[in-house]
Design a protein around this motif. Structure first.
Motif, PDB file in Angstrom:
ATOM      1  N   ILE A 101      63.331  43.108 -12.891  1.00  0.00           N
ATOM      2  CA  ILE A 101      62.930  42.160 -12.050  1.00  0.00           C
ATOM      3  C   ILE A 101      61.549  41.920 -11.935  1.00  0.00           C
ATOM      4  O   ILE A 101      60.977  43.019 -11.697  1.00  0.00           O
ATOM      5  N   ALA A 102      61.159  41.034 -12.132  1.00  0.00           N
ATOM      6  CA  ALA A 102      59.463  40.640 -12.151  1.00  0.00           C
ATOM      7  C   ALA A 102      59.314  39.705 -10.838  1.00  0.00           C
ATOM      8  O   ALA A 102      59.770  38.440 -10.731  1.00  0.00           O
ATOM      9  N   VAL A 103      58.141  40.176 -10.289  1.00  0.00           N
ATOM     10  CA  VAL A 103      57.641  39.065  -9.226  1.00  0.00           C
ATOM     11  C   VAL A 103      56.196  38.766  -9.353  1.00  0.00           C
ATOM     12  O   VAL A 103      55.414  39.706 -10.017  1.00  0.00           O
ATOM     13  N   SER A 104      55.702  37.857  -8.984  1.00  0.00           N
ATOM     14  CA  SER A 104      54.144  37.623  -9.023  1.00  0.00           C
ATOM     15  C   SER A 104      53.753  36.809  -7.688  1.00  0.00           C
ATOM     16  O   SER A 104      54.592  35.999  -7.213  1.00  0.00           O
ATOM     17  N   SER A 105      52.485  36.982  -7.346  1.00  0.00           N
ATOM     18  CA  SER A 105      52.039  36.189  -6.099  1.00  0.00           C
ATOM     19  C   SER A 105      50.282  36.136  -6.299  1.00  0.00           C
ATOM     20  O   SER A 105      49.851  36.779  -6.909  1.00  0.00           O
ATOM     21  N   PRO A 106      49.915  35.528  -5.500  1.00  0.00           N
ATOM     22  CA  PRO A 106      48.330  35.422  -5.346  1.00  0.00           C
ATOM     23  C   PRO A 106      48.047  36.746  -4.970  1.00  0.00           C
ATOM     24  O   PRO A 106      46.789  37.347  -5.565  1.00  0.00           O
ATOM     25  N   HIS A 107      48.571  37.647  -4.063  1.00  0.00           N
ATOM     26  CA  HIS A 107      48.055  38.753  -3.500  1.00  0.00           C
ATOM     27  C   HIS A 107      49.113  40.032  -3.693  1.00  0.00           C
ATOM     28  O   HIS A 107      50.469  39.735  -3.623  1.00  0.00           O
ATOM     29  N   ARG A 108      48.898  41.389  -3.630  1.00  0.00           N
ATOM     30  CA  ARG A 108      49.596  42.321  -3.865  1.00  0.00           C
ATOM     31  C   ARG A 108      50.632  42.521  -3.195  1.00  0.00           C
ATOM     32  O   ARG A 108      51.773  42.870  -3.219  1.00  0.00           O
ATOM     33  N   ASN A 109      50.491  42.361  -1.678  1.00  0.00           N
ATOM     34  CA  ASN A 109      51.324  42.983  -0.517  1.00  0.00           C
ATOM     35  C   ASN A 109      52.548  42.063  -0.744  1.00  0.00           C
ATOM     36  O   ASN A 109      53.830  42.644  -0.541  1.00  0.00           O
ATOM     37  N   ASP A 110      52.576  40.979  -1.159  1.00  0.00           N
ATOM     38  CA  ASP A 110      53.831  40.012  -1.086  1.00  0.00           C
ATOM     39  C   ASP A 110      54.564  40.622  -2.320  1.00  0.00           C
ATOM     40  O   ASP A 110      55.826  40.465  -2.379  1.00  0.00           O
ATOM     41  N   CYS A 111      53.979  41.132  -3.444  1.00  0.00           N
ATOM     42  CA  CYS A 111      54.667  41.321  -4.669  1.00  0.00           C
ATOM     43  C   CYS A 111      55.478  42.618  -4.219  1.00  0.00           C
ATOM     44  O   CYS A 111      56.681  42.844  -4.661  1.00  0.00           O
ATOM     45  N   TYR A 112      54.984  43.479  -3.582  1.00  0.00           N
ATOM     46  CA  TYR A 112      55.701  44.611  -3.146  1.00  0.00           C
ATOM     47  C   TYR A 112      56.944  44.310  -2.166  1.00  0.00           C
ATOM     48  O   TYR A 112      58.214  44.840  -2.622  1.00  0.00           O
ATOM     49  N   ASP A 113      56.610  43.510  -1.295  1.00  0.00           N
ATOM     50  CA  ASP A 113      57.808  43.059  -0.464  1.00  0.00           C
ATOM     51  C   ASP A 113      58.978  42.342  -1.153  1.00  0.00           C
ATOM     52  O   ASP A 113      59.864  42.659  -0.782  1.00  0.00           O
ATOM     53  N   ALA A 114      58.447  41.523  -1.896  1.00  0.00           N
ATOM     54  CA  ALA A 114      59.528  40.631  -2.780  1.00  0.00           C
ATOM     55  C   ALA A 114      60.304  41.375  -3.445  1.00  0.00           C
ATOM     56  O   ALA A 114      61.405  41.046  -3.795  1.00  0.00           O
ATOM     57  N   SER A 115      59.664  42.366  -4.334  1.00  0.00           N
ATOM     58  CA  SER A 115      60.295  43.288  -5.116  1.00  0.00           C
ATOM     59  C   SER A 115      61.443  43.997  -4.542  1.00  0.00           C
ATOM     60  O   SER A 115      62.570  44.074  -5.266  1.00  0.00           O
ATOM     61  N   ARG A 116      61.040  44.759  -3.541  1.00  0.00           N
ATOM     62  CA  ARG A 116      62.213  45.562  -2.837  1.00  0.00           C
ATOM     63  C   ARG A 116      63.295  44.551  -2.248  1.00  0.00           C
ATOM     64  O   ARG A 116      64.498  44.880  -2.340  1.00  0.00           O
ATOM     65  N   TYR A 117      63.015  43.337  -1.650  1.00  0.00           N
ATOM     66  CA  TYR A 117      63.911  42.425  -1.304  1.00  0.00           C
ATOM     67  C   TYR A 117      64.615  42.044  -2.298  1.00  0.00           C
ATOM     68  O   TYR A 117      65.995  41.968  -2.389  1.00  0.00           O
ATOM     69  N   ALA A 118      64.527  41.671  -3.563  1.00  0.00           N
ATOM     70  CA  ALA A 118      64.941  41.191  -4.777  1.00  0.00           C
ATOM     71  C   ALA A 118      66.029  42.324  -5.059  1.00  0.00           C
ATOM     72  O   ALA A 118      67.361  41.862  -5.239  1.00  0.00           O
ATOM     73  N   ILE A 119      65.897  43.408  -5.258  1.00  0.00           N
ATOM     74  CA  ILE A 119      66.630  44.487  -5.834  1.00  0.00           C
ATOM     75  C   ILE A 119      67.817  44.806  -4.645  1.00  0.00           C
ATOM     76  O   ILE A 119      69.024  44.922  -4.985  1.00  0.00           O
ATOM     77  N   GLU A 120      67.488  44.890  -3.390  1.00  0.00           N
ATOM     78  CA  GLU A 120      68.468  45.011  -2.344  1.00  0.00           C
ATOM     79  C   GLU A 120      69.387  43.913  -2.365  1.00  0.00           C
ATOM     80  O   GLU A 120      70.567  44.126  -2.083  1.00  0.00           O
ATOM     81  N   ARG A 121      68.868  42.606  -2.362  1.00  0.00           N
ATOM     82  CA  ARG A 121      69.800  41.315  -2.147  1.00  0.00           C
ATOM     83  C   ARG A 121      70.626  41.390  -3.422  1.00  0.00           C
ATOM     84  O   ARG A 121      71.868  41.056  -3.486  1.00  0.00           O
TER      85      ARG A 121
END
Length: 248
Positions: free
Chosen positions: A196-216
């Motif tokens: 699962i790869a995520v990217s964003s302008p800033h790192r905080n959203d990356c951490y949150d979105a990555s965890r959300y993706a694997i749980e979903r």
């Protein structure tokens, strides 16, 4: 009314088929009605049927969803879940080598996964952060030694559910990109089963979105995992209480 129902994982193994032709007798059926009649017709799999969700045309169906003989139906046990014995009719398994969504971001394949290839899908000039989660086969769980894992998927619905996760992430964290690659078939110890790869302008959203993706992914995507041990095997199901893929 004759209904054709695709079966997967432990239910398919318990009933020794992955494509069930079922003659429904009675009023126009709902998803709940069909599950109850299947439970009565196949008592050996009743507990698994009752904890499963019915998918109608590749979407999870509410209990009152009315069914027709033209619908594409599938009985979805808790994702990564089920139990039973070996399936004998291999011809009925969904044939797949590699399937990808049209935008290229979501992949299901029997081939070895590439961390670099999945990550490259989300790298853009305007994003300063990228994070990649890699899931691999663990050998030891307590004192239980896993020889390898076997993954099975309801491929078209799995791809659409993965794409839906991408949309959910974009809605929650505007501008964040997500790509998911998942392997099916045999996955040996230390080999990669999901990227699962995520990217964003800033790192905080990356951490949150990555965890959300694997749980979903673990909650909604119809991919099942079977652990193969030296002395047996088991389909591993949802481990976090009652399973409801329609919750968000």
């Amino acid at each position: 009314m004759k209904l054709t129902i695709q079966l997967f994982a432990g239910i398919a193994e318990r009933l020794n088929t992955s494509l069930l032709e079922f003659e429904y007798i009675g009023d126009i059926p709902t998803a709940a009605d069909l599950k109850e009649k299947l439970s009565l017709a196949y008592p050996e799999a009743a507990s698994q049927i009752r904890t499963s969700f019915l998918a109608v045309n590749q979407q999870y169906a509410p209990a009152d969803n009315i069914l027709s003989s033209e619908d594409e139906l599938a009985l979805i046990p808790p994702v990564s879940g089920g139990d039973g014995t070996d399936i004998s009719d291999e011809k009925l398994r969904f044939p797949v080598r590699e399937h990808r969504t049209e935008d290229g971001l979501f992949l299901i394949t029997e081939s070895t996964l590439s961390v670099e290839a999945t990550t490259a899908l989300v790298i853009t000039p305007n994003h300063g952060a990228a994070l990649t989660f890699v899931g691999t086969t663990r050998e030891m769980t307590g004192e239980q030694r896993t020889v390898h894992l076997e993954y099975e998927a309801y491929v078209p619905m799995a791809l659409s559910q993965m794409a839906a996760i991408g949309v959910e992430i974009s809605d929650r964290w505007p501008g964040v990109l997500c790509a998911i690659s998942h392997r099916i078939g045999k996955v040996d110890v230390a080999e990669i089963s999901v990227v699962i790869a995520v990217s964003s302008p800033h790192r905080n959203d990356c951490y949150d979105a990555s965890r959300y993706a694997i749980e979903r992914l673990k909650q909604t995507v119809p991919i099942w995992k079977k652990e193969i041990w030296e002395d047996g095997s088991e389909w591993k199901g949802h481990q976090l209480g009652p399973w409801n893929p329609m919750e968000n």
